[in-house]
Design a protein around this motif. Sequence first.
Motif, PDB file in Angstrom:
ATOM      1  N   PHE A  66       0.818  -1.210   0.000  1.00 59.74           N
ATOM      2  CA  PHE A  66       0.000   0.000   0.000  1.00 59.74           C
ATOM      3  C   PHE A  66       0.856   1.267   0.000  1.00 59.74           C
ATOM      4  O   PHE A  66       0.535   2.244  -0.670  1.00 59.74           O
ATOM      5  N   ALA A  67       1.951   1.269   0.749  1.00 63.55           N
ATOM      6  CA  ALA A  67       2.822   2.453   0.785  1.00 63.55           C
ATOM      7  C   ALA A  67       3.345   2.776  -0.608  1.00 63.55           C
ATOM      8  O   ALA A  67       3.467   3.955  -0.989  1.00 63.55           O
ATOM      9  N   LEU A  68       3.665   1.739  -1.392  1.00 67.36           N
ATOM     10  CA  LEU A  68       4.142   1.945  -2.760  1.00 67.36           C
ATOM     11  C   LEU A  68       3.040   2.530  -3.629  1.00 67.36           C
ATOM     12  O   LEU A  68       3.270   3.506  -4.367  1.00 67.36           O
ATOM     13  N   TYR A  69       1.842   1.939  -3.558  1.00 72.75           N
ATOM     14  CA  TYR A  69       0.727   2.465  -4.347  1.00 72.75           C
ATOM     15  C   TYR A  69       0.445   3.921  -3.994  1.00 72.75           C
ATOM     16  O   TYR A  69       0.226   4.757  -4.869  1.00 72.75           O
ATOM     17  N   ASN A  70       0.446   4.202  -2.701  1.00 72.25           N
ATOM     18  CA  ASN A  70       0.151   5.552  -2.243  1.00 72.25           C
ATOM     19  C   ASN A  70       1.197   6.544  -2.737  1.00 72.25           C
ATOM     20  O   ASN A  70       0.868   7.638  -3.215  1.00 72.25           O
ATOM     21  N   PHE A  71       2.474   6.157  -2.626  1.00 79.69           N
ATOM     22  CA  PHE A  71       3.538   7.068  -3.046  1.00 79.69           C
ATOM     23  C   PHE A  71       3.448   7.355  -4.540  1.00 79.69           C
ATOM     24  O   PHE A  71       3.542   8.511  -4.969  1.00 79.69           O
ATOM     25  N   ILE A  72       3.291   6.316  -5.343  1.00 79.60           N
ATOM     26  CA  ILE A  72       3.179   6.515  -6.794  1.00 79.60           C
ATOM     27  C   ILE A  72       1.980   7.386  -7.124  1.00 79.60           C
ATOM     28  O   ILE A  72       2.059   8.316  -7.932  1.00 79.60           O
ATOM     29  N   ASN A  73       0.860   7.115  -6.476  1.00 79.00           N
ATOM     30  CA  ASN A  73      -0.373   7.845  -6.755  1.00 79.00           C
ATOM     31  C   ASN A  73      -0.252   9.326  -6.410  1.00 79.00           C
ATOM     32  O   ASN A  73      -0.718  10.187  -7.178  1.00 79.00           O
ATOM     33  N   ILE A  74       0.374   9.644  -5.290  1.00 72.82           N
ATOM     34  CA  ILE A  74       0.466  11.042  -4.853  1.00 72.82           C
ATOM     35  C   ILE A  74       1.633  11.768  -5.521  1.00 72.82           C
ATOM     36  O   ILE A  74       1.483  12.900  -5.996  1.00 72.82           O
ATOM     37  N   PHE A  75       2.798  11.134  -5.581  1.00 71.18           N
ATOM     38  CA  PHE A  75       3.968  11.809  -6.155  1.00 71.18           C
ATOM     39  C   PHE A  75       3.774  12.088  -7.639  1.00 71.18           C
ATOM     40  O   PHE A  75       4.389  13.000  -8.193  1.00 71.18           O
TER      41      PHE A  75
ATOM     42  N   LEU B  47      23.701  25.720  -6.927  1.00 68.04           N
ATOM     43  CA  LEU B  47      23.005  25.778  -5.647  1.00 68.04           C
ATOM     44  C   LEU B  47      21.507  25.998  -5.871  1.00 68.04           C
ATOM     45  O   LEU B  47      20.669  25.388  -5.194  1.00 68.04           O
ATOM     46  N   GLY B  48      21.169  26.848  -6.839  1.00 70.78           N
ATOM     47  CA  GLY B  48      19.765  27.072  -7.174  1.00 70.78           C
ATOM     48  C   GLY B  48      19.113  25.821  -7.725  1.00 70.78           C
ATOM     49  O   GLY B  48      17.970  25.492  -7.370  1.00 70.78           O
ATOM     50  N   TRP B  49      19.845  25.106  -8.587  1.00 73.05           N
ATOM     51  CA  TRP B  49      19.317  23.833  -9.104  1.00 73.05           C
ATOM     52  C   TRP B  49      19.058  22.850  -7.959  1.00 73.05           C
ATOM     53  O   TRP B  49      18.009  22.204  -7.907  1.00 73.05           O
ATOM     54  N   GLY B  50      20.052  22.741  -7.067  1.00 75.44           N
ATOM     55  CA  GLY B  50      19.902  21.811  -5.950  1.00 75.44           C
ATOM     56  C   GLY B  50      18.699  22.157  -5.084  1.00 75.44           C
ATOM     57  O   GLY B  50      17.949  21.271  -4.659  1.00 75.44           O
ATOM     58  N   ALA B  51      18.495  23.462  -4.834  1.00 74.90           N
ATOM     59  CA  ALA B  51      17.354  23.891  -4.027  1.00 74.90           C
ATOM     60  C   ALA B  51      16.040  23.518  -4.716  1.00 74.90           C
ATOM     61  O   ALA B  51      15.091  23.052  -4.072  1.00 74.90           O
ATOM     62  N   LEU B  52      15.980  23.724  -6.034  1.00 70.56           N
ATOM     63  CA  LEU B  52      14.774  23.374  -6.787  1.00 70.56           C
ATOM     64  C   LEU B  52      14.468  21.890  -6.660  1.00 70.56           C
ATOM     65  O   LEU B  52      13.321  21.499  -6.370  1.00 70.56           O
ATOM     66  N   TRP B  53      15.460  21.047  -6.851  1.00 68.85           N
ATOM     67  CA  TRP B  53      15.237  19.596  -6.814  1.00 68.85           C
ATOM     68  C   TRP B  53      14.930  19.111  -5.395  1.00 68.85           C
ATOM     69  O   TRP B  53      14.123  18.190  -5.207  1.00 68.85           O
ATOM     70  N   ILE B  54      15.550  19.727  -4.391  1.00 69.60           N
ATOM     71  CA  ILE B  54      15.260  19.348  -3.004  1.00 69.60           C
ATOM     72  C   ILE B  54      13.822  19.714  -2.649  1.00 69.60           C
ATOM     73  O   ILE B  54      13.103  18.930  -2.007  1.00 69.60           O
ATOM     74  N   VAL B  55      13.395  20.903  -3.064  1.00 72.22           N
ATOM     75  CA  VAL B  55      12.008  21.313  -2.816  1.00 72.22           C
ATOM     76  C   VAL B  55      11.049  20.366  -3.522  1.00 72.22           C
ATOM     77  O   VAL B  55      10.019  19.955  -2.959  1.00 72.22           O
ATOM     78  N   TRP B  56      11.377  19.998  -4.759  1.00 71.00           N
ATOM     79  CA  TRP B  56      10.533  19.088  -5.538  1.00 71.00           C
ATOM     80  C   TRP B  56      10.363  17.739  -4.832  1.00 71.00           C
ATOM     81  O   TRP B  56       9.237  17.276  -4.608  1.00 71.00           O
ATOM     82  N   ILE B  57      11.477  17.128  -4.461  1.00 73.61           N
ATOM     83  CA  ILE B  57      11.421  15.819  -3.803  1.00 73.61           C
ATOM     84  C   ILE B  57      10.811  15.929  -2.411  1.00 73.61           C
ATOM     85  O   ILE B  57       9.949  15.127  -2.020  1.00 73.61           O
TER      86      ILE B  57
END
Length: 408
Positions: A40-49, A231-241
């Motif tokens: 269920f955790a996998l289904y939930n993560f895929i569904n929401i992310f 640094l800006g790229w890293g911040a963008l990707w960290i916020v995304w994840i």
Amino acid sequence: MEKPAKMDELDLVRGLAIMGVMLVHATSFATVYLREDRFFALYNFINIFSKFGTTTFIFLSSFVLFYNYFRRPLGKELFIRFYRNRLTYILLPYLLFSVLFFTLSWADKGREWELAVMFQEFWPKLLIGKAYTHLYFIFINCQFYLLFPLVLVLLRRYRWAAAWSPLIGITLQWLFYTGNDAWWDVTYRNSWSLSFLSYYFLGAWLGIYFDSVKQWLMRARHASRPWLQRLGWGALWIVWIGAGATHAAFRYQERLHGVDYHPLLLDAFWNVHTLATALVIVQSALWLSGVHNPLLKGLRWLGAYSFGIYLVHPLVLFVYRKFPAMSDHSWIQLAWYAGGLVCAIGISSLLVYGISRTGGWTSVLFGRLPSNMRSAERGTASAASEPAGSRAESAATIGHKVREEESA
């Protein structure tokens, strides 16, 4: 007037966006019926992310419009062509698929075939994009098409507003969210364009300032301060994840343990995640523009046919779900849901591709597709192809390439 540059990278962006749509729809039933399952955790993560498909297409639709039109001379004939194309390549497919899915749903429920009753229920649903679950997106985009001339004129007139358009969009969207939560309680909130203004204005901003933003997204090596850019790229990707993972965790607790979060808190993490996703996907597509392998080729191909795939894939899932897994074993259930995803992608894309090869008439079903777009280009000496008027800016697509819609 200088012609906007072609950007084949958008096929990849659209391919990733339609994959997001597919992943959400393929796992939707699992998040309801398999809450005690080991996966269920996998289904939930895929569904929401993966809940970035619709918002990415809204963002891309706006991007194409403003990239193509912001610096063009405006006139009555231009907007007549603009709305004529949307009527032909977007509203007509929307009407036909609304009828198809409404009739299918009616038959599946075993209801009597009384035309008067059917029409009485159909028209209100058609007018708010509720004839079937996925059609609301086209209804939203039609609202944005109506707003486009006004927003275009305002952003051209007030350049400060163009520069701050992402913040303007976020502010307006959240005024609607908070007002709706406090007072209005609008029915079907997500059927209205006000719920997606941040993506629309982010797309407008990128379309207006694409050349400058592209340099920031791609060129760290030659930047004056490459470390700052990275640094800006890293911040963008960290916020995304981070925003996506947090949203998935909240939904997991809500679905499995009944934890009650304020709806606006969930909206906030979803909004941040999906806004960041739009920029992350564009950056990834730019980075991969010169890379050729079977996976990327397949994603680009899906992107080229994404509007038709978007319209058709719920039909494939509808039929597939008539044949559920014959066992409650977790691994068999996982294989069955994975099979639904494969069928939704494979069968719907092959159907759209195969039907589109039969002739230009298929534009009434899927909008303007690559096959008949090339024919239109050969038959029109003075006009470029029309991505912004076809499936390009519809519910699940952006044009085959970004370029001028018509000759000036």
